[in-house]
Design a protein around this motif. Structure first.
Motif, PDB file in Angstrom:
ATOM      1  N   ILE A 180       0.769  -0.902  -0.008  1.00 39.17           N
ATOM      2  CA  ILE A 180       0.185   0.022   0.229  1.00 39.17           C
ATOM      3  C   ILE A 180       1.052   0.948   0.160  1.00 39.17           C
ATOM      4  O   ILE A 180       0.820   2.024  -0.425  1.00 39.17           O
ATOM      5  CB  ILE A 180      -0.442  -0.139   1.032  1.00 39.17           C
ATOM      6  N   ARG A 181       1.473   1.308   0.906  1.00 44.17           N
ATOM      7  CA  ARG A 181       2.708   2.717   0.755  1.00 44.17           C
ATOM      8  C   ARG A 181       3.341   2.467  -0.336  1.00 44.17           C
ATOM      9  O   ARG A 181       3.692   3.806  -0.362  1.00 44.17           O
ATOM     10  CB  ARG A 181       4.074   2.132   2.212  1.00 44.17           C
ATOM     11  N   SER A 182       3.805   1.605  -1.072  1.00 44.45           N
ATOM     12  CA  SER A 182       4.370   1.692  -2.223  1.00 44.45           C
ATOM     13  C   SER A 182       3.861   2.034  -3.377  1.00 44.45           C
ATOM     14  O   SER A 182       4.174   3.628  -4.232  1.00 44.45           O
ATOM     15  CB  SER A 182       4.708   0.133  -2.703  1.00 44.45           C
ATOM     16  N   PHE A 183       2.690   1.636  -3.569  1.00 44.40           N
ATOM     17  CA  PHE A 183       1.729   2.527  -4.485  1.00 44.40           C
ATOM     18  C   PHE A 183       1.052   3.561  -3.974  1.00 44.40           C
ATOM     19  O   PHE A 183       0.811   4.597  -4.998  1.00 44.40           O
ATOM     20  CB  PHE A 183      -0.178   1.429  -4.203  1.00 44.40           C
ATOM     21  N   GLN A 184       1.025   3.966  -2.961  1.00 44.03           N
ATOM     22  CA  GLN A 184       0.725   5.269  -2.120  1.00 44.03           C
ATOM     23  C   GLN A 184       1.600   6.421  -2.533  1.00 44.03           C
ATOM     24  O   GLN A 184       2.545   8.402  -2.572  1.00 44.03           O
ATOM     25  CB  GLN A 184       0.910   5.635  -0.634  1.00 44.03           C
ATOM     26  N   GLY A 185       3.535   5.714  -3.146  1.00 47.17           N
ATOM     27  CA  GLY A 185       4.465   6.644  -3.552  1.00 47.17           C
ATOM     28  C   GLY A 185       5.106   6.667  -2.318  1.00 47.17           C
ATOM     29  O   GLY A 185       6.423   7.263  -2.549  1.00 47.17           O
ATOM     30  N   ARG A 186       5.148   5.548  -1.050  1.00 48.69           N
ATOM     31  CA  ARG A 186       5.509   6.101   0.184  1.00 48.69           C
ATOM     32  C   ARG A 186       7.063   4.897  -0.236  1.00 48.69           C
ATOM     33  O   ARG A 186       6.765   4.074   0.923  1.00 48.69           O
ATOM     34  CB  ARG A 186       4.923   6.286   1.379  1.00 48.69           C
ATOM     35  N   ARG A 187       8.090   5.076  -0.426  1.00 51.01           N
ATOM     36  CA  ARG A 187       8.548   3.841  -0.773  1.00 51.01           C
ATOM     37  C   ARG A 187       9.483   3.311   0.155  1.00 51.01           C
ATOM     38  O   ARG A 187       9.965   2.510   0.119  1.00 51.01           O
ATOM     39  CB  ARG A 187       9.208   4.295  -1.893  1.00 51.01           C
ATOM     40  N   GLU A 194       9.264   4.056   3.391  1.00 45.86           N
ATOM     41  CA  GLU A 194       8.188   3.335   3.995  1.00 45.86           C
ATOM     42  C   GLU A 194       7.598   2.361   4.293  1.00 45.86           C
ATOM     43  O   GLU A 194       8.234   1.245   4.740  1.00 45.86           O
ATOM     44  CB  GLU A 194       6.748   4.295   4.392  1.00 45.86           C
ATOM     45  N   ALA A 195       7.340   1.560   2.434  1.00 45.06           N
ATOM     46  CA  ALA A 195       7.691   0.781   1.955  1.00 45.06           C
ATOM     47  C   ALA A 195       9.029  -0.393   1.967  1.00 45.06           C
ATOM     48  O   ALA A 195       8.827  -1.484   2.849  1.00 45.06           O
ATOM     49  CB  ALA A 195       7.064   0.315   0.922  1.00 45.06           C
TER      50      ALA A 195
END
Length: 59
Positions: free
Chosen positions: A17-24, A26-27
């Motif tokens: 989810i974090r990756s899809f949100q652009g929060r790589r 955190e991912a």
């Protein structure tokens, strides 16, 4: 043991989810935690590798 594995799966899903949100970042941190706690977790290792590929880190 099953509870710990479910926790790892939840972190793996949250990382996606974090990756899809652009929060790589955190991912990546979440996936590194899963791999540190469960080194045999193939899904987390593959997802961590996929993040590296998306970031162009092929080394």
């Amino acid at each position: 043991m099953a509870r710990a594995h479910n926790h790892a799966a939840a972190k793996d899903n949250l990382a996606a989810i974090r990756s899809f949100q652009g929060r790589r970042e955190e991912a990546e941190q979440l996936l590194r935690e899963v791999v540190a706690d469960h080194p045999d977790d193939l899904a987390a290792r593959c997802n961590l590798a996929n993040l590296a590929i998306l970031d162009g880190d092929l080394e």
